[in-house]
Design a protein around this motif. Sequence first.
Motif, PDB file in Angstrom:
ATOM      1  N   PRO A 187       0.785  -1.209   0.000  1.00 11.81           N
ATOM      2  CA  PRO A 187       0.000   0.000   0.000  1.00 11.81           C
ATOM      3  C   PRO A 187       0.827   1.274   0.000  1.00 11.81           C
ATOM      4  N   SER A 215      -1.430  -1.521 -11.003  1.00 11.68           N
ATOM      5  CA  SER A 215      -2.852  -1.189 -10.941  1.00 11.68           C
ATOM      6  C   SER A 215      -3.587  -1.923 -12.031  1.00 11.68           C
ATOM      7  N   ILE A 224      -4.342  -1.701   7.039  1.00  9.94           N
ATOM      8  CA  ILE A 224      -4.713  -2.693   6.028  1.00  9.94           C
ATOM      9  C   ILE A 224      -5.446  -3.864   6.684  1.00  9.94           C
ATOM     10  N   ASN A 258      -7.377  -8.677  -1.913  1.00 11.38           N
ATOM     11  CA  ASN A 258      -7.633  -7.296  -1.487  1.00 11.38           C
ATOM     12  C   ASN A 258      -7.379  -7.103   0.007  1.00 11.38           C
ATOM     13  N   ASP A 307      -4.681  -6.241   1.271  1.00  2.75           N
ATOM     14  CA  ASP A 307      -3.704  -5.171   1.469  1.00  2.75           C
ATOM     15  C   ASP A 307      -4.353  -3.795   1.339  1.00  2.75           C
ATOM     16  N   GLN A 308      -5.689  -3.754   1.381  1.00  9.02           N
ATOM     17  CA  GLN A 308      -6.410  -2.489   1.265  1.00  9.02           C
ATOM     18  C   GLN A 308      -6.955  -2.051   2.622  1.00  9.02           C
ATOM     19  N   SER A 321     -13.420   0.051   0.180  1.00  3.63           N
ATOM     20  CA  SER A 321     -12.016   0.049   0.569  1.00  3.63           C
ATOM     21  C   SER A 321     -11.238   0.990  -0.336  1.00  3.63           C
ATOM     22  N   PHE A 322     -10.010   1.255   0.061  1.00  2.00           N
ATOM     23  CA  PHE A 322      -9.106   2.012  -0.818  1.00  2.00           C
ATOM     24  C   PHE A 322      -7.681   1.518  -0.615  1.00  2.00           C
ATOM     25  N   LYS A 323      -6.849   1.848  -1.590  1.00  2.00           N
ATOM     26  CA  LYS A 323      -5.468   1.388  -1.581  1.00  2.00           C
ATOM     27  C   LYS A 323      -4.550   2.534  -1.980  1.00  2.00           C
ATOM     28  N   ASP A 337     -12.402   1.347  -4.192  1.00  2.00           N
ATOM     29  CA  ASP A 337     -13.311   0.316  -4.712  1.00  2.00           C
ATOM     30  C   ASP A 337     -14.694   0.556  -4.121  1.00  2.00           C
TER      31      ASP A 337
END
Length: 586
Positions: free
Chosen positions: A22, A29, A144, A155, A157-158, A210-212, A227
Amino acid sequence: MVSSISSSTKFPRMAPSTVDGPTNGSVKSKEEDGSAPLFEIDDSDLSKLLEKPRPLNIERKRSFDERSFSEMSIAMSPPRNNNFYRTSDNSSRVFDNLDGVYSPGRWTGTPRSGYFEPHPIVGEAWEALRRSMVNYRGQPVGTIAALDNSSEELNYDQVFVRDFVPSALAFLMNGEPEIVKNFLLKTVYLQSREKKVDNFKLGEGVMPASFKVLHNPVRNTETILADYGESAIGRVAPVDSGFWWIILLRAYTKSTGDSSLSEMPEIQRGIRLIMTLCLSEGFDTFPTLLCADGCCMIDRRMGVYGYPIEIQALFFMALRCASQLLKRDAEGNECIDQIVKRLHALSFHMRSYFWLDIKQLNDIYRYKTEEYSHTAVNKFNVIPDSLPDWVFDFMPTRGGYFIGNVSPAKMDFRWFCLGNCVAILSALATPEQSSAIMDLIESRWQELVGEMPLKICYPAMESHEWRIVTGCDPKNTSWSYHNGGSWPVLIWLLTAACIKAGRPQTAKRAIELAESRLLMDGWPEYYDGKLGRFIGKQARKNQTWSIAGYLVAKMMLEDPSHLGMISLEEDKQMKPQMKRSASWAF
């Protein structure tokens, strides 16, 4: 070497650890591999806001630290009597002004009255939680989902909105609000982005699941990819994300005394967008929210489509939190008026039609069907023969719970932990119903807690039912994952509910069970088996919310004043006489 540190110890601020994926290194991507891109955000305005934190407007008030826990535990443990349920009258007096007693800032103290002893895994848990922290442009913005290098990342790691809540509460309880503030600001900015799945535009108020954080080592830049459900299994938008965001915003405000964050125009707009999305008029004949499968913590096909208890309880709590957070201006007052009307209808509907105890079970067992007109007793035309055999043995003489779902010709009698605990915390459950839920948990301890807290739902679907309802989902096999698996994260919700209902000893018993294995097993995501004896077959290790859930439960039990962050007292104006209607009388 495991350090012997009590959870009542102040843990000093540390520079947040960076996390491979992250925050550091080149991350591939979806745009690079040719698939549909996730939503990208580049918000320099947010960085400016984060660089200039607003001063905290903190007003210290009397904390429960001024009282011994032994006094509180006596007050919170009502004696058994001959009533059908043990009521929470005594505990209600203790928590009558709970909203106002939280003492902001870092908490200190030592185990009270010999009730607690330092446990060696607390220090390890804090270290693991800090390793999961994610930075964006030098600022911590979340944690995370899991830090397990032995499994494929997928996912995990988000930063998930729902997963971050226990982490946020742990940091708030330890006097570290910065990461929570940054998270709230970051997610509200992500909410404002245009969201599309294929050619369909999602509602403005939808919060990301979620976001990364992606780091470009060549350009030395960082961007955030969010996401909103377009990458999720089943492509379902997260209905619960917005509710958790509002609940966490109130927790931050109560913990710090800083109302300047919630009063920011961007935050106020974010609250109103979520409320507009949920309160819009349509074809609904019920005040509950109609949802798809996989829209909440149970994010796979599990037969919770319709009106799941988890969403309804979170919806109720978010409505109440929003009514406290919205400014009393023209826009805010209009939204608050809608909220108040929905709360009255929703509380009546849930307390009347979702509640199940032995008397109501007997009534349903004797229902007549095919009734027509407004005088119908069996309003949803539930067929008595559809009652599952297990529920008659599961229902104790003393106890009750909110069932999983109620819709036309359908009642899902499964027990869902999150929905029932949130019902207690939000005061959706009356004091009598809260005591009945606790009675059920205590009398069905082996089934709902077993050897590892806590069953996400009970019972598991097996054989033909599993094939039909889950679509032969290999992850949700019987007594695994969402299908009757045991999730350690739920211990913080159980602890909060127990304290509010006046049963701290029940929470202590569950925490001791978790302590005996969690560190040794590597903080798994979930456990399998009827008793929760085995580490889940696909469970990630070092699952952040398993770690944070334990810490929050431990800190709350040692200092019950923390409960004020995530508990709401019953609204006396929203307490109509509990009558289903004249048509329900026999």
